[in-house]
Scaffold this active site. Structure first.
Site, PDB file in Angstrom:
ATOM      1  CE1 TYR A  76      16.618   5.600   2.981  1.00 35.31           C
ATOM      2  CE2 TYR A  76      14.673   6.843   3.613  1.00 35.31           C
ATOM      3  CZ  TYR A  76      15.246   5.669   3.173  1.00 35.31           C
ATOM      4  OH  TYR A  76      14.456   4.574   2.925  1.00 35.31           O
ATOM      5  CE  LYS A 106      29.335  -5.113   1.982  1.00 40.74           C
ATOM      6  NZ  LYS A 106      29.471  -6.577   2.077  1.00 40.74           N
ATOM      7  CG  ASP A 157      27.172  -8.767   3.256  1.00 37.75           C
ATOM      8  OD1 ASP A 157      27.482  -8.193   4.322  1.00 37.75           O
ATOM      9  OD2 ASP A 157      28.030  -9.161   2.443  1.00 37.75           O
ATOM     10  CG  ASP A 210      13.757   1.504   4.611  1.00 41.06           C
ATOM     11  OD1 ASP A 210      12.732   1.409   5.300  1.00 41.06           O
ATOM     12  OD2 ASP A 210      13.737   1.639   3.379  1.00 41.06           O
ATOM     13  CG  ASP A 217      10.418  -3.428   4.222  1.00 44.89           C
ATOM     14  OD1 ASP A 217      10.160  -2.582   5.099  1.00 44.89           O
ATOM     15  OD2 ASP A 217       9.878  -3.444   3.094  1.00 44.89           O
TER      16      ASP A 217
HETATM   17  N1  GGG Z   1       4.145   4.052   6.654  1.00 44.33           N
HETATM   18  C1  GGG Z   1       4.935   4.969   6.014  1.00 44.33           C
HETATM   19  C2  GGG Z   1       5.223   4.654   4.577  1.00 44.33           C
HETATM   20  O1  GGG Z   1       4.460   4.997   3.703  1.00 44.33           O
HETATM   21  N2  GGG Z   1       6.322   3.962   4.330  1.00 44.33           N
HETATM   22  C3  GGG Z   1       6.732   3.617   3.014  1.00 44.33           C
HETATM   23  C4  GGG Z   1       8.157   3.893   2.729  1.00 44.33           C
HETATM   24  O2  GGG Z   1       8.602   3.723   1.609  1.00 44.33           O
HETATM   25  N3  GGG Z   1       8.925   4.291   3.687  1.00 44.33           N
HETATM   26  C5  GGG Z   1      10.300   4.551   3.521  1.00 44.33           C
HETATM   27  C6  GGG Z   1      10.945   4.853   4.791  1.00 44.33           C
HETATM   28  O3  GGG Z   1      10.413   4.552   5.852  1.00 44.33           O
HETATM   29  O4  GGG Z   1      12.040   5.401   4.778  1.00 44.33           O
END
Ligand code: GGG
Length: 358
Positions: free
Chosen positions: A138, A189, A222, A246, A250
């Site tokens: 990022y 990785k 992975d 990230d 999720d």
């Molecule tokens: N709650 C914050 C939000 O809108 N997250 C969505 C998102 O795409 N976040 C990417 C990240 O946390 O880097």
């Protein structure tokens, strides 16, 4: 009584509803606690602001936020604004400017929440993920040339600095050594990424000598993604780069039964700048405005804010109230198979808080 100044940036979509529940719930925490106060200033920044002004937040937005004790953020994103515009216009400048280099994301299955894994309950899913939050994938370094021609090129570079890698890994070691299991997993990785990830692994090895009490392992991202599903009980503290963290969190949200549950704390451990607390979930335009988003992620993020401000007692009280509600299983939003509204879940958590304080 200590009073904290909190900047509230609800953002877009369901972030507006869920962060409002977090604010109301923090007010109830104050009532019950007695020794704690908050003032909340709301800033209506986000995609609507962008569509009106061409900016996600005003030019002096970061200067305004710098004076607060903490920031509560909802979500960013709206279908007619490209996601990279909304992310780079609001969320990422806050994380980077305030050097919030730790993104703490607990992956814990709450009492009473039906997780997706057969035979895995709350005792099996209790991981803390630490995501590097200011550089890596990022970093925002790259560019495009020969745009819209048939020899177009797009380059997105990753940036891994010794300072950045060492401080996030060190945070991982420090956190692991405070937890009963004292186990740290590093996400890598380095088989495929022979520069940045080999460097990451080297720094990980260098630090191990300073933390002999911490058991260390590393997995390729992975393989680790598979392990999150097949053996989540084998994971305690996990530390990874910005993008790997990230993606894995999720997946972690799915393990927690819904992305409406996991919180996220963007922390500047030096405390020179305000830290920011937000749900992991995004703005979810498909259910925005319906009043059915799960407020638990935003409320859990508020509990992490209480912990960060040094009020772990209040943070624990709040999480006990959340788990009293999830454990009873009667008031649930549709993402968890229920029919309750956002406000009804928030009300139930506040009622549980008042009952605990009575
Ligand atoms: N709650 C914050 C939000 O809108 N997250 C969505 C998102 O795409 N976040 C990417 C990240 O946390 O880097």
């Amino acid at each position: 009584m200590r009073t904290y100044r909190i900047a509230v940036v609800p953002g877009d979509g369901i972030g507006i509803d869920t962060v409002d529940q977090a604010v109301q719930t923090l007010e109830t925490v104050c009532e019950v606690h007695g020794g704690l106060g908050f003032t909340f200033d709301r800033y209506p920044w986000g995609c609507r602001h962008y569509l009106e002004t061409g900016e996600m937040m005003p030019k002096d937005g970061l200067t305004i936020l710098a004076d607060y004790d903490a920031i509560l953020l909802g979500a960013v994103g709206f279908p007619t604004v490209p996601d990279h515009v909304s992310l780079w216009g609001l969320l990422l400048p806050i994380r980077k400017t305030f050097d919030q280099y730790i993104n703490l994301r607990p992956v814990r299955l709450l009492a009473g929440v039906p997780g997706p894994l057969r035979d895995k309950g709350p005792e099996d899913i209790d991981i803390v993920c630490i995501r590097e939050n200011t550089e890596g994938e990022y970093a925002g370094v790259g560019g495009r040339v020969h745009v819209h021609t048939d020899h177009e090129v797009a380059i997105q570079s990753t940036v891994f600095t010794r300072l950045g890698v060492e401080r996030v890994l060190r945070y991982g070691f420090e956190l692991a050594r405070k937890r009963p299991r004292k186990e740290l997993v590093s996400v890598t990785k380095s088989n495929a990424m022979q520069y940045n990830m080999v460097f990451w692994d080297e720094v990980f090895r260098e630090l191990q000598g300073e933390y002999p009490e911490v058991t260390c392992r590393q997995y390729h991202v992975d393989a680790l993604a598979a392990r999150f599903i097949t053996a989540p009980e084998s994971l305690d503290v996990v530390v990874g780069s910005n993008l790997f963290g990230d993606i894995l969190t999720d997946l972690g949200g799915a393990l927690q039964g819904s992305l409406g549950i996991p919180p996220s704390a963007n922390i500047d451990p030096t405390r020179r700048h305000p830290s920011m607390f937000e749900p992991v979930h995004g703005s979810a335009p498909d259910i925005a405005g319906q009043g059915i988003a799960n407020p638990i992620a935003a409320i859990w993020a508020a509990s992490m804010m209480l912990d960060h401000l040094g009020h772990e007692d209040a943070g624990s009280l709040l999480m006990e109230a959340v788990e009293a509600v999830t454990g009873a299983g009667e008031v649930r939003t549709p993402d968890l198979g229920g029919r309750s509204t956002t406000a009804e879940v928030g009300d139930a958590i506040r009622a549980a808080l008042r009952a605990a304080g009575a």
